[in-house]
Design a protein around this motif. Structure first.
Motif, PDB file in Angstrom:
ATOM      1  N   ARG A  73       0.865  -1.205   0.088  1.00  0.00           N
ATOM      2  CA  ARG A  73      -0.107  -0.231   0.069  1.00  0.00           C
ATOM      3  C   ARG A  73       0.768   1.224   0.018  1.00  0.00           C
ATOM      4  NH1 ARG A  73      -4.397  -1.623   4.571  1.00  0.00           N
ATOM      5  NH2 ARG A  73      -5.593  -3.000   3.377  1.00  0.00           N
ATOM      6  N   ASP A  76       2.006   2.210  -3.429  1.00  0.00           N
ATOM      7  CA  ASP A  76       1.076   2.302  -4.267  1.00  0.00           C
ATOM      8  C   ASP A  76       0.950   1.022  -5.128  1.00  0.00           C
ATOM      9  OD1 ASP A  76       0.276   5.128  -3.268  1.00  0.00           O
ATOM     10  OD2 ASP A  76       2.167   5.727  -4.626  1.00  0.00           O
ATOM     11  N   TRP A  77       0.912  -0.017  -4.630  1.00  0.00           N
ATOM     12  CA  TRP A  77       0.479  -1.003  -5.192  1.00  0.00           C
ATOM     13  C   TRP A  77      -0.882  -1.939  -4.816  1.00  0.00           C
ATOM     14  CZ3 TRP A  77       6.130  -3.213  -4.334  1.00  0.00           C
ATOM     15  CH2 TRP A  77       6.728  -3.032  -5.369  1.00  0.00           C
ATOM     16  N   PRO A  78      -1.562  -2.639  -5.514  1.00  0.00           N
ATOM     17  CA  PRO A  78      -2.534  -3.403  -4.786  1.00  0.00           C
ATOM     18  C   PRO A  78      -2.115  -4.130  -3.647  1.00  0.00           C
ATOM     19  CG  PRO A  78      -2.425  -4.126  -7.211  1.00  0.00           C
ATOM     20  CD  PRO A  78      -1.180  -3.276  -6.932  1.00  0.00           C
ATOM     21  N   ASP A  79      -2.927  -4.318  -2.601  1.00  0.00           N
ATOM     22  CA  ASP A  79      -2.713  -5.002  -1.448  1.00  0.00           C
ATOM     23  C   ASP A  79      -2.008  -6.484  -1.503  1.00  0.00           C
ATOM     24  OD1 ASP A  79      -4.003  -2.604  -0.320  1.00  0.00           O
ATOM     25  OD2 ASP A  79      -5.883  -4.014   0.745  1.00  0.00           O
ATOM     26  N   SER A  94       1.153  -7.429 -12.842  1.00  0.00           N
ATOM     27  CA  SER A  94       1.372  -5.864 -12.689  1.00  0.00           C
ATOM     28  C   SER A  94       2.457  -5.132 -12.532  1.00  0.00           C
ATOM     29  CB  SER A  94       0.338  -5.271 -11.558  1.00  0.00           C
ATOM     30  OG  SER A  94       0.652  -5.876 -10.188  1.00  0.00           O
ATOM     31  N   THR A  99      -1.685  -0.778 -12.522  1.00  0.00           N
ATOM     32  CA  THR A  99      -2.844  -1.403 -12.562  1.00  0.00           C
ATOM     33  C   THR A  99      -3.787  -0.263 -12.615  1.00  0.00           C
ATOM     34  OG1 THR A  99      -3.036  -1.512 -10.146  1.00  0.00           O
ATOM     35  CG2 THR A  99      -1.919  -3.352 -11.016  1.00  0.00           C
ATOM     36  N   GLU A 100      -5.137  -0.626 -12.714  1.00  0.00           N
ATOM     37  CA  GLU A 100      -6.073   0.563 -12.734  1.00  0.00           C
ATOM     38  C   GLU A 100      -5.943   1.307 -11.252  1.00  0.00           C
ATOM     39  OE1 GLU A 100     -10.620   1.244 -12.946  1.00  0.00           O
ATOM     40  OE2 GLU A 100      -9.853  -0.753 -13.450  1.00  0.00           O
ATOM     41  N   ARG A 101      -5.763   0.367 -10.265  1.00  0.00           N
ATOM     42  CA  ARG A 101      -5.671   1.038  -8.732  1.00  0.00           C
ATOM     43  C   ARG A 101      -4.342   1.898  -8.597  1.00  0.00           C
ATOM     44  NH1 ARG A 101      -3.646  -1.395  -3.587  1.00  0.00           N
ATOM     45  NH2 ARG A 101      -4.515  -0.014  -2.111  1.00  0.00           N
ATOM     46  N   GLU A 102      -3.394   1.436  -9.377  1.00  0.00           N
ATOM     47  CA  GLU A 102      -2.049   2.606  -9.176  1.00  0.00           C
ATOM     48  C   GLU A 102      -2.529   3.767  -9.999  1.00  0.00           C
ATOM     49  OE1 GLU A 102       1.400  -0.843  -9.021  1.00  0.00           O
ATOM     50  OE2 GLU A 102       0.479  -0.547 -10.852  1.00  0.00           O
ATOM     51  N   LEU A 104      -5.408   5.223 -10.492  1.00  0.00           N
ATOM     52  CA  LEU A 104      -6.328   6.098  -9.806  1.00  0.00           C
ATOM     53  C   LEU A 104      -5.659   6.568  -8.505  1.00  0.00           C
ATOM     54  CD1 LEU A 104      -9.539   3.794  -9.985  1.00  0.00           C
ATOM     55  CD2 LEU A 104      -9.039   5.963 -11.261  1.00  0.00           C
ATOM     56  N   ALA A 105      -4.852   5.624  -7.882  1.00  0.00           N
ATOM     57  CA  ALA A 105      -3.959   6.324  -6.711  1.00  0.00           C
ATOM     58  C   ALA A 105      -3.183   7.385  -7.141  1.00  0.00           C
ATOM     59  CB  ALA A 105      -3.193   5.216  -6.149  1.00  0.00           C
TER      60      ALA A 105
END
Length: 135
Positions: A73, A76-79, A94, A99-102, A104-105
């Motif tokens: 976290r 800035d990676w997925p959990d 990834s 990733t999409e989460r990265e 967006l973060a």
């Protein structure tokens, strides 16, 4: 099991775990983000000693998934990113691609910084206006 990832304890490394891949992945990300050991430890809530052990391949004792999650976290990676690296030997999908989460973060961090800049600019404008009115 959480998120299809087996829960591990600190009993010791398992035979199919690639702690060298975890170390390489963490060290590369720290260099990429230009973040030091102390800053990552502070951000993740993980001790510098534990982080150092991870950066050197976690020899001798297995680190808990919650620790890997906190570091992921903070970077800035997925959990589950570091857990997947650990299990896949450094080949989660990834790695090398955000990733999409990265993404967006990253956008969220940019928005927070922009909000901060706007607040500071408004304070400067108010100060200039006040000083001009008092002259």
């Amino acid at each position: 099991m959480t998120n299809n990832v087996p829960v591990h304890t600190a009993r010791g490394p398992r035979p199919n775990e690639d702690w060298t891949a975890v170390a390489d992945t963490v060290n590369a990300r720290m260099a990429q983000q230009r973040i030091g050991q102390k800053a990552l430890a502070d951000t993740s809530g993980v001790s510098v000693a534990t982080l150092r052990r991870i950066q050197h391949g976690a020899h001798g004792r297995r680190v808990q998934n919650t620790t890997l999650t906190a570091i992921a976290r903070a970077l800035d990676w997925p959990d589950d990113h570091l857990i997947r690296v650990l299990q896949a030997g450094g080949t989660p999908t990834s790695v090398g691609q955000p990733t999409e989460r990265e993404i967006l973060a990253g956008i969220d961090r940019i928005e927070q910084r922009l909000d901060d800049v706007c607040r500071r600019l408004a304070a400067v404008e108010e100060l200039v206006t006040t000083q001009a009115a008092n002259r």
